[in-house]
Design an enzyme around this catalytic site. Structure first.
Site, PDB file in Angstrom:
ATOM      1  N   TYR A   1      20.852   7.661  25.694  1.00 32.87           N
ATOM      2  CA  TYR A   1      20.950   8.710  24.565  1.00 32.87           C
ATOM      3  C   TYR A   1      22.130   9.703  24.531  1.00 32.87           C
ATOM      4  CZ  TYR A   1      19.234  11.824  20.891  1.00 32.87           C
ATOM      5  OH  TYR A   1      18.825  12.497  19.866  1.00 32.87           O
TER       6      TYR A   1
ATOM      7  N   HIS B   1       9.437  -1.706  21.237  1.00 31.53           N
ATOM      8  CA  HIS B   1       9.412  -1.036  22.381  1.00 31.53           C
ATOM      9  C   HIS B   1       8.663  -1.601  23.812  1.00 31.53           C
ATOM     10  CE1 HIS B   1       9.950   2.702  20.398  1.00 31.53           C
ATOM     11  NE2 HIS B   1       8.916   2.690  19.658  1.00 31.53           N
TER      12      HIS B   1
ATOM     13  N   GLY C   1      15.429   7.375  21.336  1.00 32.43           N
ATOM     14  CA  GLY C   1      16.890   7.088  20.326  1.00 32.43           C
ATOM     15  C   GLY C   1      16.792   5.684  19.549  1.00 32.43           C
ATOM     16  N   THR C   2      15.621   5.331  19.407  1.00 32.82           N
ATOM     17  CA  THR C   2      15.216   4.033  18.532  1.00 32.82           C
ATOM     18  C   THR C   2      15.961   4.119  17.275  1.00 32.82           C
ATOM     19  OG1 THR C   2      13.156   4.132  19.628  1.00 32.82           O
ATOM     20  CG2 THR C   2      13.465   2.569  17.935  1.00 32.82           C
TER      21      THR C   2
ATOM     22  N   GLY D   1      17.420  16.148  17.761  1.00 35.70           N
ATOM     23  CA  GLY D   1      18.241  15.321  18.007  1.00 35.70           C
ATOM     24  C   GLY D   1      19.424  15.801  18.941  1.00 35.70           C
TER      25      GLY D   1
HETATM   26  P1  PAP Z   1      10.751   6.072  18.063  1.00 37.54           P
HETATM   27  O1  PAP Z   1      10.901   5.579  19.393  1.00 37.54           O
HETATM   28  O2  PAP Z   1       9.206   6.722  18.193  1.00 37.54           O
HETATM   29  O3  PAP Z   1      10.906   5.391  17.197  1.00 37.54           O
HETATM   30  P2  PAP Z   1      12.943   7.715  18.270  1.00 37.54           P
HETATM   31  O4  PAP Z   1      13.890   7.691  17.020  1.00 37.54           O
HETATM   32  O5  PAP Z   1      13.410   7.098  19.685  1.00 37.54           O
HETATM   33  O6  PAP Z   1      11.566   7.345  17.861  1.00 37.54           O
HETATM   34  O7  PAP Z   1      12.863   9.479  18.402  1.00 37.54           O
HETATM   35  C1  PAP Z   1      12.914  10.241  17.931  1.00 37.54           C
HETATM   36  C2  PAP Z   1      14.056  11.082  18.580  1.00 37.54           C
HETATM   37  O8  PAP Z   1      15.431  10.820  18.268  1.00 37.54           O
HETATM   38  C3  PAP Z   1      13.946  12.688  18.060  1.00 37.54           C
HETATM   39  O9  PAP Z   1      14.283  13.384  19.270  1.00 37.54           O
HETATM   40  P3  PAP Z   1      14.095  15.065  19.464  1.00 37.54           P
HETATM   41  O10 PAP Z   1      12.493  15.079  19.279  1.00 37.54           O
HETATM   42  O11 PAP Z   1      14.527  15.266  20.695  1.00 37.54           O
HETATM   43  O12 PAP Z   1      14.654  15.733  18.386  1.00 37.54           O
HETATM   44  C4  PAP Z   1      14.935  12.678  17.210  1.00 37.54           C
HETATM   45  O13 PAP Z   1      15.280  13.824  16.605  1.00 37.54           O
HETATM   46  C5  PAP Z   1      16.112  11.842  17.564  1.00 37.54           C
HETATM   47  N1  PAP Z   1      16.920  11.289  16.491  1.00 37.54           N
HETATM   48  C6  PAP Z   1      16.426  10.514  15.244  1.00 37.54           C
HETATM   49  N2  PAP Z   1      17.777  10.239  14.632  1.00 37.54           N
HETATM   50  C7  PAP Z   1      18.939  10.604  15.442  1.00 37.54           C
HETATM   51  C8  PAP Z   1      20.006  10.243  15.135  1.00 37.54           C
HETATM   52  N3  PAP Z   1      20.619   9.627  14.332  1.00 37.54           N
HETATM   53  N4  PAP Z   1      20.990  10.762  16.087  1.00 37.54           N
HETATM   54  C9  PAP Z   1      20.340  11.518  17.245  1.00 37.54           C
HETATM   55  N5  PAP Z   1      19.157  11.661  17.520  1.00 37.54           N
HETATM   56  C10 PAP Z   1      18.271  11.186  16.514  1.00 37.54           C
END
Ligand code: PAP
Length: 277
Positions: free
Chosen positions: A175, A84, A23-24, A244
């Site tokens: 998350y 991270h 959820g970064t 998401g």
């Molecule tokens: P990172 O740690 O590599 O930077 P991160 O943002 O944690 O990435 O992971 C992406 C996940 O957050 C994706 O999840 P999923 O593969 O299960 O779909 C992505 O869809 C989700 N994500 C990105 N933006 C949001 C948001 N605004 N609200 C909720 N989930 C989100």
């Protein structure tokens, strides 16, 4: 240690910390919009023109000296940074010193959803010449603790234990709170010492932030839909938005895989007071 050599912490630093795919993107957007809520108009907000990665500097990119990275030494305080790295890798002056006001906002996620998200992401970045990474292989690596930034469960426990010991320094979120985001937004604001005033509540500022940072809103911004890959950056902004959702693992993991991951989670977190439910 690279971090000791290349990072000059400030007592006012705010660190958004996550194990990858927990959820970064969401948390970067939330914290950025909470602490800057008086600086921008919600109808013309930086988050509608830039990916959260471009608004919250990634500490490791700075430590590695990536050419495309702005020096974080030149940023005004309070700096908002993202990492991270496990908690144990930060200098003691940041983590164990009650007089240091620097704060960590951490988010974790059900490891079953983390695995699925990581697997999809790995396949997006995989060179076209290679066959897709089988889920079984990704599962073996993840469940055996082979992950970027260390075993998932140890990463969570490091921050979770610190949040018990230093509750004013470390806030742990899940998350899964994405389903009840306004509580999460208020909690973060309070933790960072900028709670919402009754006037702000009346103006629905919390709800504005929730809407702005939602998956639906961010993933539909042009900047997050277009292909932003370049020679220096193999990842596109769109790669950070998939579904998401909470619980998408049911569509991918076998019952046996989910059982094994749940068992590891139960064993690792036994007696720590932490659970994902
Ligand atoms: P990172 O740690 O590599 O930077 P991160 O943002 O944690 O990435 O992971 C992406 C996940 O957050 C994706 O999840 P999923 O593969 O299960 O779909 C992505 O869809 C989700 N994500 C990105 N933006 C949001 C948001 N605004 N609200 C909720 N989930 C989100």
């Amino acid at each position: 240690m690279l971090i000791d050599d290349h990072f000059n912490p400030r007592p006012t630093d705010i660190i958004v910390a996550t194990s990858p795919k927990c959820g970064t993107t969401w948390l970067r957007a939330l914290v950025f919009s909470i602490i800057n809520r008086n600086s921008f108009d919600f109808n013309n907000h930086p988050l509608s023109k830039a990916n959260p990665r471009d608004l919250v500097h990634f500490l490791e990119a700075h430590i590695r000296g990536d050419r495309s990275t702005v020096s974080i030494d030149g940023l005004l305080s309070p700096r908002l940074l993202s990492t991270h790295l496990p908690y144990s890798l930060f200098p003691k002056c940041m983590t164990d010193d009650a007089s240091s006001a620097c704060r960590f906002v951490y988010i974790c996620r059900d490891p079953k959803d983390v695995l699925v998200s990581k697997w999809h992401f790995a396949n997006k970045l995989r060179p076209k010449e290679l066959p897709p990474l089988p889920l079984e292989e990704a599962f073996e690596l993840f469940s055996n603790g082979v992950s970027h930034y260390g075993p998932f469960w140890d990463h969570v426990l490091g921050y979770w234990k610190a949040s018990g010991e230093w509750p004013k320094k470390v806030l742990c979120l899940k998350y899964e709170d994405v389903k009840e985001p306004s509580g999460c937004v208020r909690k973060v604001a309070e933790f960072l010492g900028v709670p919402f005033s009754p006037e702000e509540e009346k103006k629905w500022i919390v709800e504005e932030i929730v809407k702005l940072c939602s998956f639906e809103s961010l993933s539909n911004q042009d900047v997050n839909k277009s292909d932003t890959r370049s020679g220096e950056n193999p990842m596109s902004n769109s790669d950070f938005f998939r579904k998401g959702e909470v619980g998408d693992w049911v569509n991918h993991l076998s019952p046996q895989m989910s059982e094994i991951l749940d068992k590891i989670t139960e064993q690792k977190f036994q007696g720590t007071g932490f659970s994902f439910h």
